[in-house]
Motif scaffolding. Structure first.
Motif, short mmCIF file in Angstrom:
data_model
loop_
_atom_site.label_atom_id
_atom_site.label_comp_id
_atom_site.label_asym_id
_atom_site.label_seq_id
_atom_site.Cartn_x
_atom_site.Cartn_y
_atom_site.Cartn_z
N MET A 1 81.65 29.18 -25.15
CA MET A 1 82.69 29.00 -26.13
C MET A 1 83.14 27.55 -26.09
N ASP A 18 78.79 30.97 -28.17
CA ASP A 18 79.22 32.35 -28.41
C ASP A 18 80.49 32.41 -29.24
N GLY A 19 81.27 31.35 -29.20
CA GLY A 19 82.51 31.34 -29.96
C GLY A 19 83.01 29.92 -30.18
N TYR A 20 83.89 29.80 -31.17
CA TYR A 20 84.50 28.51 -31.49
C TYR A 20 85.96 28.75 -31.83
N ALA A 27 91.63 30.27 -29.27
CA ALA A 27 90.58 30.59 -28.30
C ALA A 27 90.89 31.90 -27.60
N LYS A 30 89.96 34.68 -29.93
CA LYS A 30 88.50 34.78 -30.06
C LYS A 30 87.90 35.43 -28.81
N MET A 31 88.40 35.05 -27.63
CA MET A 31 87.88 35.63 -26.39
C MET A 31 88.16 37.13 -26.33
N LEU A 34 85.61 38.74 -28.54
CA LEU A 34 84.27 38.75 -27.95
C LEU A 34 84.14 39.76 -26.81
#
Length: 42
Positions: A1, A18-20, A27, A30-31, A34
């Protein structure tokens, strides 16, 4: 990420991240997305 001012979503896509997230607060969201919110709420 990855994320923050020096990078973009396009760059994250190019390197296969895996992420942005543009900002640290995003963040966290997003985490959770995920990993699944239930994992982080335990």
């Amino acid at each position: 990420m990855i994320g923050g001012a020096p990078v973009t979503q396009k760059f994250a896509d190019e390197i296969g991240a895996d992420g942005y997230a543009a900002h640290a607060s995003f963040a966290v969201d997003k985490m959770k997305e995920l990993m699944g919110a239930s994992v982080l709420s335990a």
